[in-house]
Design an enzyme around this catalytic site. Structure first.
Site, PDB file in Angstrom:
ATOM      1  CG  ASP A  64      -2.061   1.277   1.222  1.00  0.00           C
ATOM      2  OD1 ASP A  64      -2.208   1.440   0.119  1.00  0.00           O
ATOM      3  OD2 ASP A  64      -2.350   1.714   2.391  1.00  0.00           O
ATOM      4  CB  SER A  65       0.253   4.591  -1.295  1.00  0.00           C
ATOM      5  OG  SER A  65      -1.120   5.033  -0.952  1.00  0.00           O
ATOM      6  CE1 TYR A  96       3.011   5.898  -3.659  1.00  0.00           C
ATOM      7  CE2 TYR A  96       2.122   4.267  -4.863  1.00  0.00           C
ATOM      8  CZ  TYR A  96       2.972   4.846  -4.240  1.00  0.00           C
ATOM      9  OH  TYR A  96       4.145   4.034  -4.249  1.00  0.00           O
ATOM     10  N   GLY A  97      -3.085   9.106  -4.167  1.00  0.00           N
ATOM     11  CA  GLY A  97      -4.347   9.415  -4.695  1.00  0.00           C
ATOM     12  C   GLY A  97      -4.424  10.778  -5.626  1.00  0.00           C
ATOM     13  CB  CYS A 138      -3.017   0.841  -2.682  1.00  0.00           C
ATOM     14  SG  CYS A 138      -2.979   2.598  -3.323  1.00  0.00           S
ATOM     15  CG  ASN A 139      -9.594   1.113  -3.492  1.00  0.00           C
ATOM     16  OD1 ASN A 139     -10.341   0.523  -4.068  1.00  0.00           O
ATOM     17  ND2 ASN A 139      -9.402   1.048  -2.146  1.00  0.00           N
ATOM     18  CD  GLU A 187      -2.024   8.264   5.763  1.00  0.00           C
ATOM     19  OE1 GLU A 187      -1.206   8.864   5.777  1.00  0.00           O
ATOM     20  OE2 GLU A 187      -2.179   7.147   5.233  1.00  0.00           O
ATOM     21  CB  CYS A 189     -10.285   4.794   0.209  1.00  0.00           C
ATOM     22  SG  CYS A 189      -8.611   5.421   0.960  1.00  0.00           S
ATOM     23  CG  HIS A 244      -6.469   5.400   4.708  1.00  0.00           C
ATOM     24  ND1 HIS A 244      -5.841   5.048   3.476  1.00  0.00           N
ATOM     25  CD2 HIS A 244      -5.629   5.800   5.455  1.00  0.00           C
ATOM     26  CE1 HIS A 244      -4.785   5.495   3.808  1.00  0.00           C
ATOM     27  NE2 HIS A 244      -4.447   5.854   4.792  1.00  0.00           N
TER      28      HIS A 244
END
Length: 275
Positions: free
Chosen positions: A12-13, A44-45, A75-76, A160, A194, A196
């Site tokens: 994942d990023s 990354y998004g 990671c989407n 985060e 996502c 998260h």
């Protein structure tokens, strides 16, 4: 070609992929895993397709170099912007058997089963929404389902920065939910696109009309991975089984350990790696 078994790689990023990893490990505890978070280059998004592809490929190659034969892009954004290119452009060049899977297809394959009205909402990062990957994939499996999308740029920072449980999160969650539902009042199923977002699920549900189902990806990806390994014994045989997990980050290990503990509800000891 070596037949030595190795851990399953999970990439994942940032930290959100840990929600997927947690469900995979719960479903398939017998396997060994290596989790790699490219935390030094997050997010990354908001990045361009080519940048996401390059970063993702570098991390996948890192996991391959650590022995992994199978890598999950938890990671989407990476799944939307890099997975197809890696599968079609890079894997065929390799002499040894390697596979890379994402998180979008497992969701798209089943989301239509949950909806009665045929109206589904997708909530994700700007990059995932702009890619239209969910619309395209869902249409392959459920052509009669209509998909509505809403980008939620503030949700990842809230998680985060450990603000997801506080009152400050309420405004942004309600704002995005209201925007989505304004597109179509008949939406009865929402996919959290996502990794998260599961940490926000209680607040999300509080903002939704009664009867709207919220679907998280982790259990779907874990179920899909189990099915994949059952259908591909040649890959399954290359996955080591010791029940051990190792964590790597491209950023500070102290920061990763602290934040990863929030996602996994457990103590995490990571190792720093340069890519």
């Amino acid at each position: 070609m070596t037949d030595k078994a190795a851990p399953i790689g999970v990439f994942d990023s940032g930290y959100g992929g840990l929600t997927v990893f947690s469900e995979i490990r719960k479903k398939l505890p017998q396997y060994d895993y290596i989790y790699l978070g490219d935390n030094a280059r997050v997010p990354y998004g908001t990045r361009a397709f080519e940048t996401v592809y390059r970063y993702t490929l570098e991390c996948v190659e890192q996991l391959f170099g650590m022995g992994c034969r199978l890598v999950i892009l938890a990671c989407n954004t990476a799944s939307a912007k890099a997975l197809r290119s890696i599968q079609q452009r890079d894997l065929p060049k390799l002499k040894e058997l390697r596979r890379v899977l994402g998180v979008i297809r497992p969701t798209a394959e089943v989301i239509g089963v949950y909806t009665v009205t045929g109206k589904v909402g997708i909530m994700g990062t700007q990059g995932t929404v702009t890619s239209n990957s969910y619309k395209l994939e869902i249409a392959k499996f459920f052509p009669g389902v209509e998909v509505f999308q809403e980008a939620c740029p503030m949700w990842v920072p809230l998680v985060e920065n450990n603000e997801f449980a506080g009152p400050g999160a309420d405004y942004f969650i309600k704002k995005n939910i209201d925007h989505l539902m304004a597109q179509c009042s008949e939406i009865d199923t929402i996919a959290l696109a996502c990794t998260h977002y599961p940490l926000l699920i209680d607040k999300i549900r509080d903002c939704l009309p009664g009867g709207v189902r919220v679907v998280s990806q982790g259990p779907l990806v874990a179920e899909s991975l189990q099915d994949y390994l059952n259908r591909h014994p040649e890959i399954e045989a290359l996955c080591s089984k010791g029940g051990e997990s190792r964590f790597f980050t491209t950023e500070s290990t102290d920061s990763f350990n602290e934040k990863a503990g929030i996602f996994l509800h457990d103590t995490v000891f990571s190792e720093q790696i340069e890519i």
